[in-house]
Write a protein that holds these residues in place. Structure first.
Motif, PDB file in Angstrom:
ATOM      1  N   VAL A 225       8.111  31.131  -7.265  1.00 35.67           N
ATOM      2  CA  VAL A 225       7.053  31.721  -7.922  1.00 35.67           C
ATOM      3  C   VAL A 225       5.761  31.942  -7.465  1.00 35.67           C
ATOM      4  N   LEU A 226       5.071  33.279  -7.673  1.00 36.54           N
ATOM      5  CA  LEU A 226       4.040  33.652  -7.117  1.00 36.54           C
ATOM      6  C   LEU A 226       3.007  33.913  -8.183  1.00 36.54           C
ATOM      7  N   VAL A 227       1.858  33.089  -8.335  1.00 33.42           N
ATOM      8  CA  VAL A 227       0.817  33.085  -9.246  1.00 33.42           C
ATOM      9  C   VAL A 227      -0.294  33.796  -8.964  1.00 33.42           C
ATOM     10  N   MET A 228      -0.327  35.015  -9.835  1.00 25.62           N
ATOM     11  CA  MET A 228      -1.601  35.928  -9.361  1.00 25.62           C
ATOM     12  C   MET A 228      -2.775  35.937 -10.452  1.00 25.62           C
ATOM     13  N   HIS A 229      -3.946  35.973  -9.885  1.00 24.66           N
ATOM     14  CA  HIS A 229      -5.275  35.839 -10.941  1.00 24.66           C
ATOM     15  C   HIS A 229      -6.234  36.746 -10.207  1.00 24.66           C
ATOM     16  N   GLN A 230      -6.598  37.838 -10.802  1.00 28.00           N
ATOM     17  CA  GLN A 230      -7.610  38.980 -10.339  1.00 28.00           C
ATOM     18  C   GLN A 230      -7.290  39.507  -8.948  1.00 28.00           C
ATOM     19  N   GLY A 231      -6.233  39.698  -8.953  1.00 25.42           N
ATOM     20  CA  GLY A 231      -5.785  40.325  -7.612  1.00 25.42           C
ATOM     21  C   GLY A 231      -5.361  39.529  -6.468  1.00 25.42           C
ATOM     22  N   GLN A 232      -5.383  38.224  -6.381  1.00 25.65           N
ATOM     23  CA  GLN A 232      -5.377  37.566  -5.566  1.00 25.65           C
ATOM     24  C   GLN A 232      -4.223  36.481  -5.789  1.00 25.65           C
ATOM     25  N   VAL A 233      -3.517  35.969  -4.888  1.00 26.53           N
ATOM     26  CA  VAL A 233      -2.527  35.032  -5.159  1.00 26.53           C
ATOM     27  C   VAL A 233      -3.247  33.450  -5.031  1.00 26.53           C
ATOM     28  N   VAL A 234      -2.841  32.886  -6.297  1.00 19.73           N
ATOM     29  CA  VAL A 234      -3.730  31.359  -6.258  1.00 19.73           C
ATOM     30  C   VAL A 234      -2.711  30.352  -6.282  1.00 19.73           C
ATOM     31  N   GLU A 235      -1.254  30.718  -6.412  1.00 14.63           N
ATOM     32  CA  GLU A 235      -0.347  29.342  -5.924  1.00 14.63           C
ATOM     33  C   GLU A 235       0.873  30.113  -5.823  1.00 14.63           C
ATOM     34  N   ALA A 236       1.561  29.532  -4.795  1.00 17.10           N
ATOM     35  CA  ALA A 236       2.967  29.955  -4.717  1.00 17.10           C
ATOM     36  C   ALA A 236       3.718  28.681  -4.170  1.00 17.10           C
ATOM     37  N   GLY A 237       5.088  28.822  -4.480  1.00 10.17           N
ATOM     38  CA  GLY A 237       6.037  27.633  -4.324  1.00 10.17           C
ATOM     39  C   GLY A 237       7.566  27.729  -5.004  1.00 10.17           C
ATOM     40  N   SER A 238       8.156  26.733  -5.027  1.00  6.74           N
ATOM     41  CA  SER A 238       9.297  26.848  -5.569  1.00  6.74           C
ATOM     42  C   SER A 238       9.148  26.724  -7.074  1.00  6.74           C
ATOM     43  N   CYS A 239       9.932  27.232  -7.876  1.00 10.37           N
ATOM     44  CA  CYS A 239       9.748  27.245  -9.504  1.00 10.37           C
ATOM     45  C   CYS A 239       9.529  25.981  -9.908  1.00 10.37           C
ATOM     46  N   SER A 240      10.413  24.942  -9.384  1.00  6.11           N
ATOM     47  CA  SER A 240      10.005  23.453 -10.094  1.00  6.11           C
ATOM     48  C   SER A 240       8.900  22.961  -9.751  1.00  6.11           C
ATOM     49  N   GLU A 241       8.389  23.128  -8.627  1.00  9.24           N
ATOM     50  CA  GLU A 241       6.829  22.708  -7.955  1.00  9.24           C
ATOM     51  C   GLU A 241       5.936  23.553  -8.860  1.00  9.24           C
ATOM     52  N   VAL A 242       5.950  24.666  -8.685  1.00  4.51           N
ATOM     53  CA  VAL A 242       4.994  25.402  -9.452  1.00  4.51           C
ATOM     54  C   VAL A 242       4.608  25.245 -11.060  1.00  4.51           C
ATOM     55  N   LEU A 243       5.889  24.975 -11.625  1.00  3.00           N
ATOM     56  CA  LEU A 243       5.827  24.807 -13.124  1.00  3.00           C
ATOM     57  C   LEU A 243       5.732  23.724 -13.568  1.00  3.00           C
ATOM     58  N   GLN A 244       6.356  22.490 -12.789  1.00  2.00           N
ATOM     59  CA  GLN A 244       6.232  21.302 -13.174  1.00  2.00           C
ATOM     60  C   GLN A 244       5.134  20.480 -12.227  1.00  2.00           C
ATOM     61  N   ARG A 245       4.665  20.679 -11.379  1.00  5.90           N
ATOM     62  CA  ARG A 245       3.431  20.144 -10.586  1.00  5.90           C
ATOM     63  C   ARG A 245       2.561  21.046 -10.073  1.00  5.90           C
ATOM     64  N   GLN A 247      -0.682  23.071  -8.770  1.00  7.16           N
ATOM     65  CA  GLN A 247      -1.792  22.601  -7.989  1.00  7.16           C
ATOM     66  C   GLN A 247      -3.336  23.155  -8.543  1.00  7.16           C
ATOM     67  N   GLN A 248      -3.353  24.537  -9.037  1.00  5.49           N
ATOM     68  CA  GLN A 248      -4.368  25.119  -9.148  1.00  5.49           C
ATOM     69  C   GLN A 248      -4.759  25.209 -10.624  1.00  5.49           C
ATOM     70  N   GLN A 249      -5.991  25.167 -11.158  1.00 10.28           N
ATOM     71  CA  GLN A 249      -6.386  24.865 -12.584  1.00 10.28           C
ATOM     72  C   GLN A 249      -6.007  26.288 -13.360  1.00 10.28           C
ATOM     73  N   TYR A 250      -5.944  27.487 -12.681  1.00 13.81           N
ATOM     74  CA  TYR A 250      -5.509  28.530 -13.345  1.00 13.81           C
ATOM     75  C   TYR A 250      -4.034  28.638 -13.806  1.00 13.81           C
ATOM     76  N   THR A 251      -3.229  28.011 -12.834  1.00 12.55           N
ATOM     77  CA  THR A 251      -1.802  27.738 -12.988  1.00 12.55           C
ATOM     78  C   THR A 251      -1.560  26.624 -14.419  1.00 12.55           C
ATOM     79  N   ARG A 252      -2.272  25.760 -14.336  1.00 11.48           N
ATOM     80  CA  ARG A 252      -2.396  24.782 -15.329  1.00 11.48           C
ATOM     81  C   ARG A 252      -2.751  25.308 -16.812  1.00 11.48           C
ATOM     82  N   ASP A 253      -3.754  26.164 -16.631  1.00 14.47           N
ATOM     83  CA  ASP A 253      -4.249  27.046 -18.086  1.00 14.47           C
ATOM     84  C   ASP A 253      -3.226  27.890 -18.425  1.00 14.47           C
ATOM     85  N   LEU A 254      -2.459  28.597 -17.506  1.00 16.57           N
ATOM     86  CA  LEU A 254      -1.372  29.438 -18.209  1.00 16.57           C
ATOM     87  C   LEU A 254      -0.380  28.537 -18.750  1.00 16.57           C
TER      88      LEU A 254
END
Length: 536
Positions: A225-245, A247-254
């Protein structure tokens, strides 16, 4: 090895406000046979990033400022138009979000399917048609020999999306870019499309870039998974890592915005019924007929449906496309003529009202449509949109309307500074707020909300749902909430009605139906709902 490697991609647009950077120094890679999901809100740069790879953005106003995109040792960003034509379709294919606007309405499905075969493989028409039939069968379309002669308008939304996938894959590309391919589909059709993509990917070792704002869908299909916000990549990693753990507040907000669980506070059953619908039927004349002049059977869009909505209650109406949900809502408001049955609002039989009486009643009954851009007049400012119902129903005069319009904007969370702007100057979520403000302008007692959040990002969707809940409590509104998103219905509604083929097949308190569905169709809908585990 990476099949596609993007480094430092930067894309800007020229606008009346100056140069706007839509994609800012984005880097990522995709390996053979992998599914990479790119997620984020509208305007985050997801689609612009992928459109840039195939140079599908109009230039001007778009401009690729920097970066490389190496695919099979070719830099896609440096290829000429002639060189790109050899890559598009044959090496990299794309499935767009709305198949109805992507398919040519004047050409049959077969004509559109054989085009890439003739263009990239030099196939003759007969051979190409045979391969097109096989492609339609592969994506699960029944009677492909017959369907190949159909036109796009003759197919359902799910079937059109299957055709788009067949068209993208028919030339056997190595990379498939899927841009929100399931956003507007019902949960059952969505589940079928996702299973189809997974099966074809495994069979062909296909590499997929999957663009979406639906994190539950991403959890089912993605490897990374690649998470984008305002044109930039804010987080990237395996699906389980990004969705379960995350690291970034924007991903947590989503993730926090994904609707989960039941409504916190439900309406009590002791409230009196505001709306009573008894044996409602709305039929449409059949089309076609027979050669000998016999009339075609009518289309029974709504067939013998009965239910009630109590004061202060939100009742969800769910079902697939074509089940009769929207027709029921429009028939209740007398926007469509009913064939039979009784619709009583506060004890008044609506079908017996004269036209001027119904116009007076409309002040108490309003509707929120699915697409605010289509339901709002593009030539009217926010002030004019919100003032019109007030002036029409005599609730304000021109001299005093401004104060009431400003209060409406406050109620729905719109900045007062935008009062002279036009709908196209707002985001999708802001336009839906304008539509909601227009619906509550007359202080109605009952609202039909027809798929009001289906095309919105999870964060905007969450805001609109909270707004609707607050307005229902603040103004003691009753609501019929039409949706195909069962998670949203569970979060918002007190009771739920399930429709299939024009008939009501199940009803009850939301949690009772979700916990113990009785009808096989309800069980199918719930089983098709994509699941996303809560973040610990």
């Amino acid at each position: 090895m990476a099949l596609l490697e993007v480094e430092g991609l930067t894309v800007s647009f020229r606008s009346r406000y100056g140069q706007v950077t839509a994609v800012d120094n984005v880097s990522f890679s995709v390996t053979e046979g992998e599914t990479l999901a790119i997620v984020g809100e509208s305007g985050s740069g997801k689609s612009v990033t992928c459109y840039s790879l195939l140079q599908l953005l109009p230039r001007p106003p778009a401009s690729i400022e920097a970066g490389t995109a190496l695919f099979n040792e070719l830099d896609l960003l440096r290829l000429s138009e002639r060189e790109l034509r050899k890559v598009r379709g044959s090496e990299i294919a794309m499935v767009f979000q709305d198949p109805m606007t992507s398919l040519n309405p004047y050409l049959s499905i077969g004509s559109q399917l054989i085009e890439p075969l003739q263009l990239h493989h030099g196939c003759g028409r007969r051979e190409a048609l045979q391969k097109a039939v096989v492609a339609l069968k592969e994506v699960g379309i029944d009677r492909p020999q017959t369907r190949i002669s159909d036109y796009p308008h003759q197919l359902s939304g799910g079937m059109r999306q299957r055709v788009m996938i067949a068209m993208a894959l028919i030339a056997e590309p190595r990379l498939l870019i899927a841009d929100e391919p399931t956003t507007a589909l019902d949960v059952t059709v969505q589940a079928q499309i996702l299973q189809l993509l997974k099966r074809i990917q495994q069979q062909r070792q296909l590499t997929v870039i999957f663009i979406s704002h639906d994190l539950a869908v991403v959890a089912e299909i993605a490897d990374r998974v690649l998470v984008m916000h305002q044109g930039q990549v804010v987080e990237a990693g395996s699906c389980s890592e990004v969705l379960q753990r995350p690291q970034q507040q924007y991903t947590r907000d989503l993730l926090a915005a994904v609707p989960r669980g039941a409504k916190q506070k439900t309406a009590t059953e002791v409230a009196p019924a505001l709306l009573r619908v008894s044996q409602l039927s709305t039929w449409f004349a059949g089309s076609g007929g027979s050669f000998f002049g016999a009339e075609a059977a009518p289309n029974k869009a709504v067939d013998d449906v009965s239910f009630e909505v109590r004061r202060g209650e939100i009742v969800g109406l769910v079902g697939e496309s074509g089940s009769g949900k929207s027709t029921t809502g429009r028939s209740v408001l007398q926007l469509l003529p009913q064939t039979a049955g009784l619709v009583e609002f506060d004890g008044v039989n609506l079908s017996q009202l004269k036209r001027y009486q119904m116009q007076q009643m409309r002040r108490r009954m309003q509707m929120i449509f699915q697409d605010p851009y289509a339901s709002l007049n593009p030539r009217m400012t926010v002030y004019e949109c919100l003032a019109e119902p007030l002036l029409h129903h005599g609730l304000a005069v021109r001299g005093s309307a401004m104060a009431q319009v400003l209060q409406l904007m406050d109620d729905v969370g719109l900045a007062r500074a935008g009062i002279r702007k036009y709908p196209h100057e707002f985001s999708g979520g802001q336009r839906q707020r304008i539509a909601i403000g227009r619906a509550i302008a007359t202080r109605p007692e009952f609202i039909v909300a027809d798929e009001p959040v289906s095309a919105l990002d999870v964060t905007i969707q969450s805001q609109i749902l909270e707004l609707l809940l607050a307005l229902v409590e603040q103004h003691n509104l009753s609501m019929l909430f039409i949706s195909h998103d069962l998670a949203v219905v569970r979060k918002l509604c007190d009771r739920v009605l399930v429709m299939r083929a024009g008939k009501l097949v199940e009803s009850g308190a939301v949690e009772a139906v979700y916990a113990n569905p009785q009808h096989p169709y309800t069980k199918t809908l719930l089983a098709a709902l994509p699941q996303l585990a809560a973040v610990p």
